[in-house]
Write a protein that holds these residues in place. Sequence first.
Motif, mmCIF file in Angstrom:
data_model
loop_
_atom_site.group_PDB
_atom_site.id
_atom_site.type_symbol
_atom_site.label_atom_id
_atom_site.label_comp_id
_atom_site.label_asym_id
_atom_site.label_seq_id
_atom_site.Cartn_x
_atom_site.Cartn_y
_atom_site.Cartn_z
ATOM 1 N N LEU A 196 0.832 -1.200 0.000
ATOM 2 C CA LEU A 196 0.000 0.000 0.000
ATOM 3 C C LEU A 196 0.871 1.257 0.000
ATOM 4 N N ALA A 197 2.008 1.198 0.686
ATOM 5 C CA ALA A 197 2.926 2.337 0.671
ATOM 6 C C ALA A 197 3.437 2.590 -0.746
ATOM 7 N N PHE A 198 3.778 1.523 -1.461
ATOM 8 C CA PHE A 198 4.282 1.677 -2.822
ATOM 9 C C PHE A 198 3.202 2.242 -3.742
ATOM 10 N N LEU A 199 1.986 1.712 -3.653
ATOM 11 C CA LEU A 199 0.874 2.227 -4.456
ATOM 12 C C LEU A 199 0.679 3.718 -4.194
ATOM 13 N N SER A 200 0.671 4.093 -2.920
ATOM 14 C CA SER A 200 0.432 5.492 -2.551
ATOM 15 C C SER A 200 1.542 6.393 -3.062
ATOM 16 N N GLN A 210 6.479 14.281 -5.042
ATOM 17 C CA GLN A 210 7.608 13.371 -4.915
ATOM 18 C C GLN A 210 8.009 13.281 -3.436
ATOM 19 N N GLY A 211 8.440 12.101 -3.013
ATOM 20 C CA GLY A 211 8.897 11.944 -1.637
ATOM 21 C C GLY A 211 7.795 11.761 -0.625
ATOM 22 N N PHE A 212 6.553 11.561 -1.066
ATOM 23 C CA PHE A 212 5.448 11.305 -0.136
ATOM 24 C C PHE A 212 5.717 10.025 0.644
ATOM 25 N N ARG A 213 5.473 10.078 1.961
ATOM 26 C CA ARG A 213 5.653 8.907 2.826
ATOM 27 C C ARG A 213 4.310 8.478 3.398
ATOM 28 N N ALA A 214 3.946 7.227 3.177
ATOM 29 C CA ALA A 214 2.708 6.687 3.744
ATOM 30 C C ALA A 214 2.963 6.299 5.193
ATOM 31 N N LYS A 241 1.288 17.880 2.674
ATOM 32 C CA LYS A 241 1.245 16.620 1.939
ATOM 33 C C LYS A 241 -0.205 16.231 1.651
ATOM 34 N N PRO A 242 -0.451 15.541 0.559
ATOM 35 C CA PRO A 242 -1.828 15.231 0.156
ATOM 36 C C PRO A 242 -2.457 14.115 0.990
ATOM 37 N N LEU A 243 -3.767 14.066 0.940
ATOM 38 C CA LEU A 243 -4.519 12.930 1.467
ATOM 39 C C LEU A 243 -4.987 12.112 0.269
#
Length: 389
Positions: A196-200, A210-214, A241-243
């Motif tokens: 799920l982290a990779f998908l997000s 870029q660089g978003f962390r789940a 950061k986005p939701l």
Amino acid sequence: MGKMAAAVGPVTTLVTEPGEDAFRKLFRFYRQSRPGTTDLGEVIDFSAAHAARGTGPAAHKVVRSQLSVSSVSEQDAHKAGLQPVSKWRAYGLEGYPGFIFISNPFLPGYQWHWVKQCLKLYSQKPNVCNLDKHMTKEETQDLWEQSKDFLRYKEVNKRRPRSLLEKLRWVTLGYHYNWDSKKYSADHYTPFPSDLAFLSEQVAAACGFQGFRAEAGILNYYRLDSTLGIHVDRSELDHSKPLLSFSFGQSAIFLLGGLKRDEAPTAMFMHSGDIMVMSGFSRLLNHAVPRVLPHPEGEGLPHCLGTPPPGILPRDSVVEPCSMEDWQVCASYLKTARVNMTVRQVLATDQDFPLEPMEEKKKDITIEGSCHLDDQNCQVKRPRLHPNS
């Protein structure tokens, strides 16, 4: 900011109750709406958007969103079960800067993996769920195993009690959200699922982040009589950061309003596979889900869920095969339900949680949460909706 999504047509015939704001008025209208009638005529349907136009009177608000195609390789998109970003249909709405709606970018069959993960894997301990409030950890150890036979033979015995999976309303991933204090906790963290982290990360990168962390996820499990009340997601410490929101299963109506509840919201359909990204100005807007829509042909599944995943997946894919036995359970569940995954980055880079008084740390945050989805037939005792999803 201009007037948001002024209500027209049959919505204006609603009588406003004492003390009721414009958002609550439309929430009540769509909560009581009748599918197949003119009640839903003003709801934007991005899946029917042609030449960047949706359907309904508010369709003029729909604009195409530009994505960062070069930020996600076709290999990484495929690894997450997504089409190449160049093929995504992404839209925005005038008056809502930072809002991006991506109409089902998943490859055929790949939604099966994410549905299975939500029901079979993400619901397991040590992740926290609403059932922990009234049951022991041993009783909620493996909801899938305890529920799969009930769901597999659901058609045979429709009068049976609901299985534990059908009583599930929410699960938290990563940093646990404390519904009472409305804060995330550094003291209770479960490993965030790598798939799920990779998908997000791919979706965030495609949208320019870029660089978003789940770091935290809240999974919502909706029945046909469930709603999600009006709220703003402001508990994350970093709002830059986005939701990210991923929907699977039956369709629902999503309302996106303004900074205040006296601004009427815009209504839109969320179909299986759709992704919403709320960032910038739209990150802190009021929003809600007043209605989950039954399948127009009875207890059926959306067409996009009718295709199984390919027999051979890419070697480095984060998506795993889904057996027909497992999908039979998932399909039975989704005939009268939908699942939503919201993924957030809680902390800014190099940021830490603020120190909390000792009395706050003594609270048992693992069981304080209760069902924040309003479900008329929920068999788990719960208070009114909490304002954070």
